[in-house]
Write an enzyme that holds these catalytic residues in place. Sequence first.
Site, mmCIF file in Angstrom:
data_model
loop_
_atom_site.group_PDB
_atom_site.id
_atom_site.type_symbol
_atom_site.label_atom_id
_atom_site.label_comp_id
_atom_site.label_asym_id
_atom_site.label_seq_id
_atom_site.Cartn_x
_atom_site.Cartn_y
_atom_site.Cartn_z
ATOM 1 N N GLY A 41 0.815 -1.213 0.000
ATOM 2 C CA GLY A 41 0.000 0.000 0.000
ATOM 3 C C GLY A 41 0.847 1.261 0.000
ATOM 4 O O GLY A 41 0.595 2.193 -0.776
ATOM 5 N N SER A 69 -7.190 -9.294 -2.101
ATOM 6 C CA SER A 69 -7.459 -8.368 -0.993
ATOM 7 C C SER A 69 -6.473 -7.193 -0.961
ATOM 8 O O SER A 69 -6.632 -6.255 -0.190
ATOM 9 C CB SER A 69 -7.396 -9.114 0.346
ATOM 10 O OG SER A 69 -6.065 -9.516 0.616
ATOM 11 N N LYS A 86 4.849 -9.025 -7.122
ATOM 12 C CA LYS A 86 4.661 -7.589 -6.911
ATOM 13 C C LYS A 86 5.876 -6.786 -7.373
ATOM 14 O O LYS A 86 5.722 -5.726 -7.997
ATOM 15 C CB LYS A 86 4.416 -7.308 -5.425
ATOM 16 C CG LYS A 86 3.073 -7.776 -4.924
ATOM 17 C CD LYS A 86 2.857 -7.320 -3.494
ATOM 18 C CE LYS A 86 1.518 -7.793 -2.979
ATOM 19 N NZ LYS A 86 1.254 -7.321 -1.600
ATOM 20 N N CYS A 190 -0.344 -7.788 9.306
ATOM 21 C CA CYS A 190 -0.759 -6.706 10.187
ATOM 22 C C CYS A 190 -1.895 -5.930 9.544
ATOM 23 O O CYS A 190 -2.732 -5.353 10.221
ATOM 24 C CB CYS A 190 0.418 -5.792 10.491
ATOM 25 S SG CYS A 190 1.729 -6.650 11.363
#
Length: 258
Positions: A41, A69, A86, A190
């Site tokens: 993110g 997600s 990624k 987390c």
Amino acid sequence: MSDLSDDELDRYARHIVLPQIGGVGQRRLKAARVLVVGAGGVGSGSIPALAGTGIGRLSIVDDDVVDRSNLQRQWLFRDDQVGQSKAGLAAAFVEAVNPTVEPSAIRARITATNARGMLAGHDLIIDGSDNFATRLVVSDAATALKIPLVSAAAAQLQGQIGLFRGWEDGQPCYRCFVGDAFDNDDCDNCAERGVIGALTGLVGNFAALMAIRHIAGIGDDVAGKLFLFDGLSLNLRPITIPKEPGCSACGGSHAEDS
Ligand SMILES: [Zn+2]
């Protein structure tokens, strides 16, 4: 420092016209080598910003693949890329945004064993990883190698961003702030506590801005301050992190070495 091509003069016209950046600042950005830890993110906020900005070489470390997600906040990735690397996708994204930037994808997990090797040769590190164990490993390596570190994190509705140069006299490192209690906190999920995507993006953009300011040499020196952003009140609050004399990374004899 190399000159700017006609393409680059066009591309960076809105930087070059700024008196604080100009051609000199843009050439500094072009000459810079930045490593981003984590294409999640925070990375989705910082990596596109650094690519558009024209950071010359951009290394991206991530050992993970895209999960559905992730897409709520990791805007580097598309729905049809679920399951792909990624780091590889982020590097391809950078290339597509700005062919003058040289991206490199490092598909590996950063650990105490390999961190120094990965960080070496870079001018600045942005850590957007999602757990304390990685953040501390990255901070310790950056401090040992004397590479400025922008540490950026977001969870739930809170963000925090700080610039650290812990090897300097009186300057704290990230470990001075966190201590030694979280070295084994390698919780990968987390984010399961929840977070708003726009907040991770904002924190990532903030981290990119701190990097750009540092590289171009503009604005106040904010090293040793942590900026706390609250997504509910919208308050942005800087706190000064004290240097811990007994810090295992930057305190005691280590500080005297430099
Ligand atoms: Zn320290």
